[in-house]
Write a protein that holds these residues in place. Structure first.
Motif, PDB file in Angstrom:
ATOM      1  N   ALA A  82       5.263  -5.561  -4.442  1.00 39.38           N
ATOM      2  CA  ALA A  82       5.549  -5.590  -3.005  1.00 39.38           C
ATOM      3  C   ALA A  82       5.519  -4.189  -2.412  1.00 39.38           C
ATOM      4  N   VAL A  83       6.165  -3.234  -3.078  1.00 45.36           N
ATOM      5  CA  VAL A  83       6.189  -1.856  -2.578  1.00 45.36           C
ATOM      6  C   VAL A  83       4.788  -1.259  -2.640  1.00 45.36           C
ATOM      7  N   ASP A  84       4.090  -1.451  -3.758  1.00 43.64           N
ATOM      8  CA  ASP A  84       2.718  -0.952  -3.877  1.00 43.64           C
ATOM      9  C   ASP A  84       1.843  -1.478  -2.736  1.00 43.64           C
ATOM     10  N   GLU A  85       1.905  -2.766  -2.503  1.00 36.70           N
ATOM     11  CA  GLU A  85       1.085  -3.367  -1.451  1.00 36.70           C
ATOM     12  C   GLU A  85       1.531  -2.902  -0.067  1.00 36.70           C
ATOM     13  N   GLY A  86       2.840  -2.819   0.143  1.00 38.51           N
ATOM     14  CA  GLY A  86       3.369  -2.408   1.440  1.00 38.51           C
ATOM     15  C   GLY A  86       3.046  -0.968   1.794  1.00 38.51           C
ATOM     16  N   LEU A  87       2.879  -0.114   0.796  1.00 37.78           N
ATOM     17  CA  LEU A  87       2.576   1.306   1.031  1.00 37.78           C
ATOM     18  C   LEU A  87       1.134   1.541   1.456  1.00 37.78           C
ATOM     19  N   ARG A  88       0.237   0.697   1.004  1.00 41.82           N
ATOM     20  CA  ARG A  88      -1.182   0.894   1.316  1.00 41.82           C
ATOM     21  C   ARG A  88      -1.398   0.832   2.828  1.00 41.82           C
ATOM     22  N   GLY A  89      -2.026   1.864   3.332  1.00 43.71           N
ATOM     23  CA  GLY A  89      -2.323   1.914   4.764  1.00 43.71           C
ATOM     24  C   GLY A  89      -1.253   2.593   5.597  1.00 43.71           C
ATOM     25  N   MET A  90      -0.111   2.911   4.996  1.00 43.89           N
ATOM     26  CA  MET A  90       0.944   3.600   5.744  1.00 43.89           C
ATOM     27  C   MET A  90       0.537   5.051   6.011  1.00 43.89           C
ATOM     28  N   LYS A  91       1.026   5.585   7.124  1.00 41.32           N
ATOM     29  CA  LYS A  91       0.800   6.982   7.474  1.00 41.32           C
ATOM     30  C   LYS A  91       2.130   7.729   7.390  1.00 41.32           C
ATOM     31  N   VAL A  92       2.062   9.044   7.238  1.00 36.31           N
ATOM     32  CA  VAL A  92       3.274   9.853   7.123  1.00 36.31           C
ATOM     33  C   VAL A  92       4.161   9.631   8.346  1.00 36.31           C
ATOM     34  N   GLY A  93       5.437   9.371   8.087  1.00 37.42           N
ATOM     35  CA  GLY A  93       6.401   9.114   9.151  1.00 37.42           C
ATOM     36  C   GLY A  93       6.512   7.646   9.532  1.00 37.42           C
TER      37      GLY A  93
END
Length: 132
Positions: A82-93
């Motif tokens: 879940a965390v791995d998938e949720g992090l993809r595509g996130m930007k700093v901040g």
């Protein structure tokens, strides 16, 4: 009828603001605060603040109030799916709140306070992408 129930349940979980996105795996998330810069991708090492809780709000883990973000290699089996998938595509901040079904939060050894069949709510803030 099922569609109306899903919309109502999502509104109860997330409130009425923000767009909820559901992925093919069943992970649901919404962006609480937009970030900037390049998007994180598989293979990136990142620094992350997170709070993991049950849907009733009981906190299981949080490092939000510390000065110590967690270092995670996206796709490196260092976090739950879940965390791995949720992090993809996130930007700093960026801050995301994800609702993770049990099959995406399974770990080899559960901490005593986490039931293995629980849906968890994880609030994540991407602090930094560590690139050379």
């Amino acid at each position: 009828m099922k569609r109306i129930y899903l919309i109502c349940a999502t509104a109860l979980l997330f409130g009425c603001s923000g767009k909820t996105i559901q992925t093919a795996s069943g992970l649901r998330y919404r962006i609480l605060e937009k970030g900037s810069g390049e998007a994180a991708k598989e293979g990136d090492e990142i620094l992350l603040y997170e709070t993991t809780s049950y849907r009733n709000g009981t906190v299981l883990y949080s490092n939000y109030d510390s000065n110590s973000p967690v270092k995670v290699l996206i796709g490196g089996n260092q976090a739950t799916q879940a965390v791995d998938e949720g992090l993809r595509g996130m930007k700093v901040g960026e801050v995301r709140e994800i609702v993770a079904p049990p099959h995406l939060v399974k770990r080899k050894n559960y901490p005593d306070n986490v039931s293995p069949d629980s849906t968890l709510v994880i609030k994540m803030r991407l602090d930094e992408i560590l690139r050379n």
